[in-house]
Write an enzyme that holds these catalytic residues in place. Structure first.
Site, PDB file in Angstrom:
ATOM      1  N   ASP A 113     -57.538  57.385   2.623  1.00  0.00           N
ATOM      2  CA  ASP A 113     -57.211  56.099   3.225  1.00  0.00           C
ATOM      3  C   ASP A 113     -55.779  55.687   2.894  1.00  0.00           C
ATOM      4  OD1 ASP A 113     -57.274  53.617   4.400  1.00  0.00           O
ATOM      5  OD2 ASP A 113     -58.408  52.662   2.788  1.00  0.00           O
ATOM      6  N   ASP A 315     -51.215  54.356  10.196  1.00  0.00           N
ATOM      7  CA  ASP A 315     -52.473  54.364   9.468  1.00  0.00           C
ATOM      8  C   ASP A 315     -53.299  55.586   9.833  1.00  0.00           C
ATOM      9  OD1 ASP A 315     -54.466  53.199   7.741  1.00  0.00           O
ATOM     10  OD2 ASP A 315     -55.554  52.581   9.536  1.00  0.00           O
TER      11      ASP A 315
END
Length: 437
Positions: A113, A315
């Site tokens: 992440d 992201d």
């Protein structure tokens, strides 16, 4: 050429995976200036739905749904009031890494992440734990585990740490009711044949709202001091993501292997927000569809340093790309004007804009899509922004965000070697056939 470079790097990773000599690691400062803990290594990444008996449509539907939830979490991070007892983080994600923890090493998988920092896994004794495919880690059974004292700089790096018997305690919330709580500790993490001692992590004993079958925890890759790159003292990492549904693994390179990547054009300047220093903000100046630069005020992509709003982040865990609404509407209208196809409702699949495919698909002409970064123009291949969730439909893999922040998602990054260089504050993009042998 790009494919050859990528194959060379993968071969290089087999030769040069090694660990620097073990030494005592200072925790006295959050800004590390000593030698990296590792010279460099490679981690294979699997899509969270890899190996499941799912159709391409089902894979896309699940990925878009997860991405929508993540968008809500990211927006919650922007809107969270200061001083909240439980800080809100992104969590979730699309790619799993396999690693081991402790001595003897116990394997588990965790979400990669780039939108959060903390490394954590479930630990015994569990007050509440979700099902995972590997045994839950028992720190009492590991000879290399140590609790993290409350006075540690990395304990203080948590937004809201607490202390119990001089043991650092953490709580991480993810904006949708899911939460992990537990004790902070240090442990040896092993990636393939590379073992790295004294990594600070969260030992989650109370983990609520998870249980999607997506690993046993999370490895934060953000810009904060608790993330894996920061703890390894590496200023470069890169990944190469295979398309959804591919049978090939994606890859993550850290340290010297990422250092060996020749920075390509285009690139973009990294910006760090004082409000949310975890995120990787990039510098986008504008967008074009076909040969038409879109009438978008460049200020909508700028980070507001006063209140932390605006800007665009890159992201790994968000599926689609989301632009602030006025920018997205300009993109949407440009494709409607240039596609010359009938617009149909694709909301049941999670897409805002879909077209009816022509009966003769050889007549399908998709306009180019260009992202104008400050370091050059990124011309995306059409499969990185139009996907077919079902027969007869072709849908734009983009959407609108409501809170002023734009997100460069992972479908747009597939088959790109994406190199993060925090030392020089730049992200570079290089076309590649990710997963190619």
């Amino acid at each position: 050429m790009a494919s050859s470079l990528y194959s060379f790097l993968l071969a290089l990773s087999i030769v040069y995976i090694f660990v620097a000599p073990t030494h005592s690691t200072s925790r006295t400062a959050l800004n590390h200036h000593h030698e990296p803990k590792v010279a460099g290594f490679q981690i294979m990444l699997e899509h969270v739905d890899s190996g499941k008996n799912l159709t391409k449509f089902e894979l896309l539907e699940r990925a878009v749904e997860r991405g929508s939830r993540r968008l809500q979490r990211l927006e919650a991070m922007l809107n969270g009031p200061s001083g909240v007892e439980t800080p809100v983080y992104a969590g979730d994600g699309e790619y799993l890494m396999n690693l081991s923890i402790g001595t003897p090493a116990q394997p588990f998988s965790a979400i990669m992440d780039t939108g959060s920092d903390l490394i954590w896994t479930q630990c015994q004794p569990c007050t509440q734990c979700f099902n995972q495919s590997t045994p839950i880690f028992n720190p009492q059974g590991s000879s290399s585990f140590s609790t993290l004292p409350c006075s540690s700089q990395l304990c203080q790096a948590l937004q809201s740490p607490t202390c119990s018997n001089n043991s650092c305690q953490y709580t991480y919330g993810y904006g949708d009711g899911s939460e992990t709580q537990g004790s902070m500790g240090t442990e040896t993490l092993t990636f393939g044949s590379v073992s790295i001692p004294n990594i600070t992590f969260g030992c989650g004993e109370n983990n609520q709202g998870f249980g999607q079958g997506n690993g046993a925890g999370l490895v934060g890759m953000g810009r904060g001091p608790l993330s894996l790159p920061s703890q390894l003292d590496v200023t470069k990492f890169s990944y190469c993501m295979t398309p959804i549904g591919s049978s090939n693994s994606s890859t993550l390179l850290l340290g010297s292997l990422a250092n060996s990547v020749t920075a390509g054009s285009p690139n973009t300047t990294l910006i760090q927000s004082s409000q949310i220093p975890t995120f990787y903000y990039i510098t986008l100046n504008g967008l074009s569809v076909g040969s038409t630069p879109l009438p978008i005020d460049p200020s909508v992509f700028k980070l507001n340093s006063n209140n932390g709003t605006g800007g665009i982040i890159i992201d790994s865990g968000t599926t689609l790309t989301y632009f602030v609404d006025n920018a997205y509407q300009a993109v949407r209208q440009a494709f409607i004007s240039q596609m010359n196809l009938s617009v149909v409702n694709g909301s049941s699949s999670g897409f805002d804009l879909c077209f009816q495919m022509p009966s003769d698909q050889s007549n399908l002409q998709i306009p180019t899509f260009v992202m104008h970064f400050d370091g050059g123009d990124l011309v995306l291949p059409s499969e990185n922004y139009f996907i077919s969730p079902s027969n007869g439909l072709i849908c734009l893999a983009m959407g609108s965000s409501s809170q002023g922040m734009s997100i460069f998602g992972n479908i747009q990054q597939q088959n790109l070697l994406v190199v993060y260089d925090t030392g020089n504050s730049v992200v570079s993009f290089l076309s590649a056939q990710c997963g190619a042998s």
